[in-house]
Design an enzyme around this catalytic site. Structure first.
Site, mmCIF file in Angstrom:
data_model
loop_
_atom_site.group_PDB
_atom_site.id
_atom_site.type_symbol
_atom_site.label_atom_id
_atom_site.label_comp_id
_atom_site.label_asym_id
_atom_site.label_seq_id
_atom_site.Cartn_x
_atom_site.Cartn_y
_atom_site.Cartn_z
ATOM 1 N NE ARG A 21 -3.658 -2.347 2.186
ATOM 2 C CZ ARG A 21 -4.861 -2.489 2.684
ATOM 3 N NH1 ARG A 21 -5.384 -1.558 3.411
ATOM 4 N NH2 ARG A 21 -5.545 -3.579 2.457
ATOM 5 C CB SER A 137 -20.036 -13.089 11.939
ATOM 6 O OG SER A 137 -19.344 -11.989 11.432
ATOM 7 C CB SER A 189 -18.031 0.521 3.132
ATOM 8 O OG SER A 189 -16.922 -0.325 3.268
ATOM 9 C CG HIS A 217 -19.629 2.731 5.460
ATOM 10 N ND1 HIS A 217 -18.667 3.570 4.927
ATOM 11 C CD2 HIS A 217 -18.956 1.708 6.043
ATOM 12 C CE1 HIS A 217 -17.475 3.070 5.157
ATOM 13 N NE2 HIS A 217 -17.612 1.937 5.833
ATOM 14 C CB THR A 245 -17.778 5.771 12.573
ATOM 15 O OG1 THR A 245 -16.509 6.404 12.779
ATOM 16 C CG2 THR A 245 -18.335 6.271 11.253
ATOM 17 C CE LYS A 248 -15.922 4.588 8.111
ATOM 18 N NZ LYS A 248 -14.529 4.664 7.682
ATOM 19 C CB THR A 277 -7.790 3.072 25.650
ATOM 20 O OG1 THR A 277 -7.100 3.864 24.704
ATOM 21 C CG2 THR A 277 -9.281 3.154 25.395
ATOM 22 C CB THR A 278 -6.283 8.217 26.902
ATOM 23 O OG1 THR A 278 -5.160 7.828 27.697
ATOM 24 C CG2 THR A 278 -6.591 9.683 27.146
#
Ligand SMILES: Cc1ncc(COP(=O)(O)O)c(C=O)c1O
Length: 407
Positions: A21, A137, A189, A217, A245, A248, A277-278
């Site tokens: 990539r 799933s 997506s 999405h 999310t 996006k 985690t913070t």
């Protein structure tokens, strides 16, 4: 062990498979999306138009969002300074969670640093809450769901993409008393196709299963208030856990689940990916909350978005280009070969200042390599014309197949 050689071998493998990539170094210009500056490896610059971003509505430059972020930075500083448990829960986080719970008509919402982490942390934690849980799933679920299901150590069944008969077969073969959960997406997506939410909820009812829906999405983009496809189809109340999310359509950063207060409380208390985690910077939470609140009332932007997608699809189809159209906002043009896809993407960038990243295996199956366009309300008619002309030129130049045009 020769560690350096091992790293070289791993990287060489990617080159050989055409999967290495290359990131394009871009500088987005606030107020000027989708225009940006491409910084070439030699240090030179070139203006480009971004056609592959997931800032679907241009909210990343919306004054309402920027104002909220500036105000929060001025009021509270940069980072949150801690995990949610240890000093990192601020009024901004609470406000955003309340905004999200309201968006999805749920009792509660829980913020994560990204939707990737929300999926991974939630799905890997659920078997601890429901011992013996079997997760069904969809075969095309996002990597974050696959990872969460894989890591949780519980039983999993993969059903063929959107195949309700296969899902039913798998569920019917399992112990009727076992706890079950179906994990799937509302908008996939890469093809832009929709998950059959109502039919999956029916199956869940029939087999006593929970439902987990990734609306990453779709949030901001579908539904009268941006609650996603489940809101559009009046199905939110039938989905147990909705994942979304803020990075996006909402144009900022972060991810979340929305569910019952009890479910969020349990995940909050058991998921390492939430606990250790913070928390998000308050300004990020403030910007995301402003974006979610704004899009609850801005149907005009959603309408423009859908119109842009329809126009681009109609025009590309008119040229006979092989695109996938499931009626969503995503416009994938199939090239079907990794080398050609990369070449086309390079030519668009170099020759026309159009940036669309090639999408190759493993993100999509081999033979379906593609250019994935994401038209938005901030792409004007000139940008659209330039893209359509460039695609027409390149398709001819590279002698690629076109569909027979009707009439
Ligand atoms: C279906 C799906 N779920 C989850 C994610 C992760 O979202 P985020 O970028 O917030 O981590 C993505 C990202 O592309 C996605 O496509």
């Amino acid at each position: 062990m020769d560690y350096v050689a091992k790293l070289d071998q791993a990287i060489d493998r990617l080159h050989q498979e055409g999967r290495y990539r290359t990131f394009i170094d871009i500088e987005r210009r606030n107020g000027n999306f989708p225009h940006a500056i491409w910084r070439r490896p030699d240090g030179s610059e070139r203006p480009i138009t971004v056609w592959c971003g997931n800032d679907y509505l241009g909210m990343g430059q919306h004054p309402v969002v920027l104002r909220a972020m500036h105000e929060a930075i001025d009021a509270t500083g940069a980072g949150s300074g801690g995990t949610r448990n240890i000093s990192g829960t601020t009024v901004y986080h609470k406000r955003l969670e309340a905004e999200l719970a309201d968006l999805h008509g749920k009792e509660a919402a829980l913020l994560f640093t990204s939707a990737y982490i929300a999926n991974d942390a939630t799905l890997s934690t659920l078997p601890r809450l429901f011992p013996g849980l079997i997760i069904y799933s969809d075969a095309l679920n996002h990597a974050s769901m696959i990872e969460g299901v894989r890591r949780n150590g519980g039983a999993k069944r993969i059903f063929r993409h959107n195949d309700l008969e296969h899902l039913r077969e798998l569920m019917a073969a399992d112990d009727p008393d076992a706890p079950k959960l179906i994990a799937f997406e509302s908008v996939y997506s890469m093809d832009g196709d929709f998950g059959p939410i109502a039919a999956i909820c029916d199956l869940a009812d029939e087999f006593g299963a929970l439902t987990y829906l990734d609306e990453v999405h779709a949030v901001g983009v579908y539904g009268p208030r941006g609650g996603g496809v489940a809101e559009r189809d009046r199905l939110m109340h039938r989905v147990d856990i909705i994942n979304g999310t803020l990075a996006k359509a909402y144009g900022v950063m972060g991810g979340y689940i929305a569910a019952s207060a009890r479910m969020c409380d349990a995940i909050r208390s058991y998921a390492p990916g939430f606990i250790f985690t913070t928390s998000l910077p308050p300004a990020v939470a403030a910007g995301a909350a402003a974006s979610v609140a704004h899009l609850k009332g801005d149907n005009e932007l959603r309408t423009q978005h859908q119109t842009q997608a329809r126009i681009l699809k109609t025009r590309l189809k008119g040229l006979g280009l092989p695109l996938i159209d499931h009626g969503s906002h995503i416009v994938p043009v199939i090239v079907g070969d990794p080398v050609h896809t990369k070449k086309l993407s390079d030519m668009l960038l170099e020759g026309y200042g159009i940036y669309v990243q090639p999408i190759n295996f493993p993100t999509v199956p081999r033979g379906t390599e593609r250019l994935r366009f994401t038209p938005s309300p901030v792409h004007g008619p000139d940008e659209m014309d330039a893209l359509v002309r460039a695609m027409d030129d390149l398709w001819s130049h590279c002698a690629l197949n076109r569909a027979e045009l009707a009439g």
